[in-house]
Enzyme design. Structure first.
Site, mmCIF file in Angstrom:
data_model
loop_
_atom_site.group_PDB
_atom_site.id
_atom_site.type_symbol
_atom_site.label_atom_id
_atom_site.label_comp_id
_atom_site.label_asym_id
_atom_site.label_seq_id
_atom_site.Cartn_x
_atom_site.Cartn_y
_atom_site.Cartn_z
ATOM 1 N N GLN A 1 2.618 15.533 5.534
ATOM 2 C CA GLN A 1 2.314 14.218 5.492
ATOM 3 C C GLN A 1 1.635 13.632 6.521
ATOM 4 O OE1 GLN A 1 6.390 12.517 4.517
ATOM 5 N NE2 GLN A 1 5.692 11.606 2.784
ATOM 6 N N ARG B 1 0.562 17.819 -0.869
ATOM 7 C CA ARG B 1 1.283 16.508 -0.915
ATOM 8 C C ARG B 1 2.734 16.987 -0.290
ATOM 9 N NH1 ARG B 1 -2.615 12.856 -2.642
ATOM 10 N NH2 ARG B 1 -1.910 11.398 -1.324
ATOM 11 N N SER C 1 -3.873 10.121 1.662
ATOM 12 C CA SER C 1 -2.852 8.810 1.877
ATOM 13 C C SER C 1 -3.265 7.828 2.801
ATOM 14 C CB SER C 1 -1.342 9.535 2.245
ATOM 15 O OG SER C 1 -0.881 10.032 1.237
ATOM 16 N N TYR D 1 0.288 14.736 -8.848
ATOM 17 C CA TYR D 1 -0.915 14.208 -9.302
ATOM 18 C C TYR D 1 -0.981 13.730 -10.897
ATOM 19 C CZ TYR D 1 -3.057 15.316 -4.863
ATOM 20 O OH TYR D 1 -3.576 15.132 -3.448
ATOM 21 N N ASP E 1 -2.128 13.919 6.096
ATOM 22 C CA ASP E 1 -2.627 13.634 4.647
ATOM 23 C C ASP E 1 -3.750 12.461 4.685
ATOM 24 O OD1 ASP E 1 -2.865 12.850 2.045
ATOM 25 O OD2 ASP E 1 -0.630 12.829 1.758
HETATM 26 P P1 NAD Z 1 -4.680 9.578 -6.803
HETATM 27 O O1 NAD Z 1 -5.622 8.639 -5.951
HETATM 28 O O2 NAD Z 1 -4.951 10.879 -7.207
HETATM 29 O O3 NAD Z 1 -4.437 8.596 -8.107
HETATM 30 C C1 NAD Z 1 -4.136 7.448 -8.379
HETATM 31 C C2 NAD Z 1 -3.103 6.801 -9.292
HETATM 32 O O4 NAD Z 1 -3.848 6.817 -10.512
HETATM 33 C C3 NAD Z 1 -1.972 7.922 -9.784
HETATM 34 O O5 NAD Z 1 -0.953 7.219 -9.261
HETATM 35 C C4 NAD Z 1 -2.506 8.564 -10.949
HETATM 36 O O6 NAD Z 1 -1.085 8.858 -11.588
HETATM 37 C C5 NAD Z 1 -2.795 7.295 -11.465
HETATM 38 N N1 NAD Z 1 -3.488 7.565 -12.998
HETATM 39 C C6 NAD Z 1 -4.306 8.634 -13.553
HETATM 40 N N2 NAD Z 1 -4.672 8.462 -14.619
HETATM 41 C C7 NAD Z 1 -4.272 7.135 -14.981
HETATM 42 C C8 NAD Z 1 -4.238 6.462 -16.105
HETATM 43 N N3 NAD Z 1 -5.014 6.781 -17.200
HETATM 44 N N4 NAD Z 1 -3.384 5.122 -16.293
HETATM 45 C C9 NAD Z 1 -2.920 4.596 -15.037
HETATM 46 N N5 NAD Z 1 -2.752 5.353 -14.030
HETATM 47 C C10 NAD Z 1 -3.257 6.516 -13.907
HETATM 48 O O7 NAD Z 1 -3.098 9.457 -6.444
HETATM 49 P P2 NAD Z 1 -2.573 9.423 -4.977
HETATM 50 O O8 NAD Z 1 -2.444 8.199 -4.221
HETATM 51 O O9 NAD Z 1 -3.411 10.297 -4.224
HETATM 52 O O10 NAD Z 1 -1.145 9.930 -5.244
HETATM 53 C C11 NAD Z 1 -1.040 11.247 -5.920
HETATM 54 C C12 NAD Z 1 0.590 11.744 -5.932
HETATM 55 O O11 NAD Z 1 0.657 12.328 -4.577
HETATM 56 C C13 NAD Z 1 1.409 10.614 -5.988
HETATM 57 O O12 NAD Z 1 2.606 11.158 -6.898
HETATM 58 C C14 NAD Z 1 2.302 10.209 -4.697
HETATM 59 O O13 NAD Z 1 3.250 9.744 -4.781
HETATM 60 C C15 NAD Z 1 2.183 11.768 -3.926
HETATM 61 N N6 NAD Z 1 2.127 11.688 -2.620
HETATM 62 C C16 NAD Z 1 2.815 12.556 -1.940
HETATM 63 C C17 NAD Z 1 3.032 12.629 -0.677
HETATM 64 C C18 NAD Z 1 3.966 13.569 -0.013
HETATM 65 O O14 NAD Z 1 5.076 13.902 -0.346
HETATM 66 N N7 NAD Z 1 3.677 13.889 1.066
HETATM 67 C C19 NAD Z 1 1.965 11.601 0.207
HETATM 68 C C20 NAD Z 1 1.138 11.079 -0.468
HETATM 69 C C21 NAD Z 1 1.120 11.121 -1.869
#
Ligand code: NAD
Length: 376
Positions: A124, A119, A130, A230, A127
């Site tokens: 990006q 990530r 996302s 994550y 991805d």
């Molecule tokens: P995901 O689908 O893996 O999980 C969804 C959400 O569930 C996450 O925010 C996680 O913290 C939350 N979660 C897990 N256990 C939980 C609990 N017990 N209670 C409440 N919430 C809980 O997540 P995602 O959408 O794939 O995103 C993962 C990370 O990647 C994030 O930090 C996001 O900002 C980051 N991201 C970065 C980039 C980049 O920089 N290129 C792009 C996309 C996402």
């Protein structure tokens, strides 16, 4: 290079890995593109549009026999049998599905799972987690609104005032953020919870309230930092306190959208049966973790994967592939992700892939090659 695009065969899968827009770019790069007849139909892309983009329309065998096969989901056993040993495969191949990856290895495929890309900023544009979660978060709110027997926005009418819907979002990653933004546009009042404190600012910037749960021990603070962006499993002490706070919000909520996931592990249980019982009749839960929790549920144990059920007067939606319900746009974004990844491994007019293991994205996505499973 000879590139094939078969129609997806997984149940309910409506997306396609290449759209006429990206087909035109691949053909423009000097590649021969074979698209299975009807592959894009459910995503609003006709055979005629692919032909106009320079692709050749073939049958399933013709698309699967290519040197590079572009897919949305991992190929079935029957599809694998039609692929050439040594061919390359690109798709959402589920990096945590060991048996599935072993089967691709045994078929001697060079397989790239796009979900495994880091990530990072450079990754990006490719991805897929996302691009698809964003659409899923939007559609979850649409489905909630459709199943909710009341309105989302506050309305002041001559016949009286209607209160705004109270929406609780559990898990504020990409899907959760889009769910907040979409519910906000519909006029709901929103509260959201996540284990990662870093999302508080994002939640507030979208006009929602963050459900605060203190981090009391060093272990809780460390776990909350997550890994690679994550979430990590939180200590039971923190989860208990979160449950108390979430239970209060869920009891007062009209709609709950849950998206909480931890990579490679069962989805955490956040909405207990007692919480569902505490909700008002007519309330709606859309469980985006459906099928990924312990025992096939999701963030709620009452969720039934692939079904919409009524439990204790609450509608629980367990749709497992929300992006497939918005096939044209989810395919458009997915196909651009695929095209951007290909830029790392496929040069103009090249007859073979160039796999540079010094490239962190290529290395992370490469699951198997030459009969060797690379993902441990
Ligand atoms: P995901 O689908 O893996 O999980 C969804 C959400 O569930 C996450 O925010 C996680 O913290 C939350 N979660 C897990 N256990 C939980 C609990 N017990 N209670 C409440 N919430 C809980 O997540 P995602 O959408 O794939 O995103 C993962 C990370 O990647 C994030 O930090 C996001 O900002 C980051 N991201 C970065 C980039 C980049 O920089 N290129 C792009 C996309 C996402």
């Amino acid at each position: 290079m000879l590139i094939g695009v078969p129609a997806e065969t997984a149940a309910g899968e409506t997306r396609v890995a290449v759209t006429p827009e990206t087909a035109k770019k691949l053909v423009g790069q000097g590649h021969l593109l074979r698209v299975q007849s009807g592959a894009g139909l459910r995503a609003s892309a006709t055979d005629a549009a692919y032909t106009a983009a320079g692709a050749e329309i073939v049958d399933a065998a013709g698309a699967l026999a290519a040197d590079l096969v572009l897919k949305v989901r991992s190929p079935s056993e029957g599809e694998r049998a039609q692929m050439k040993p040594g061919a390359a495969l690109l798709g959402m191949l589920d990096p945590f599905d060991k048996a599935g990856l072993q089967a691709l290895t045994d078929a001697r495929l060079t397989a790239f799972a796009l979900e495994a890309a880091p990530r990072t900023t450079r990754a990006q544009s490719m991805d897929v987690l996302s691009s698809q979660a964003n659409i899923g978060g939007y559609k979850a709110v649409m489905i909630a609104a459709d199943n909710y027997p009341r309105l989302f926005p506050m309305m002041m009418t001559a016949a009286g005032t209607i209160k705004a819907a109270r929406v609780v979002i559990l898990g504020v990653g990409v899907a959760g953020l889009q769910a907040i933004a979409t519910a906000k546009r519909l006029g709901a009042v929103i509260e959201a919870s996540d284990v990662r404190p870093s999302v508080k600012e994002q939640v507030e910037s979208l006009g929602a309230k963050f459900i605060e749960v203190a981090y009391e021990t060093a272990e809780e603070k460390e776990a909350a930092e997550g890994v690679g962006g994550y979430a990590r499993p939180m200590p039971p002490s923190w989860l208990e306190r979160q449950k108390v706070e979430v239970a209060k919000r869920v009891a007062a909520a009209d709609v709950v959208i849950s998206t909480a996931l931890i990579p490679g592990r069962p989805a955490p249980e956040l909405i207990t049966e007692a919480m569902v019982q505490s909700m008002k009749p007519g309330s709606v839960i859309v469980d985006m973790a459906a099928g990924r929790g312990n025992g096939g549920g999701g963030n709620c144990p009452l969720t039934e994967a692939g079904k919409t059920v009524l439990k204790h007067g609450v509608t629980i939606v367990g749709e497992t592939n929300l992006p497939a319900l918005v096939a044209a746009d989810s395919s458009a974004l997915y196909a651009r992700n695929v095209l951007d990844f290909l830029k790392l491994v496929l040069e103009k007019d090249a007859a073979a892939l160039k796999i540079d293991l010094e490239d962190d994205i290529v290395k992370a996505c490469l699951m198997c090659r030459d009969g060797t499973l690379l993902r441990t």
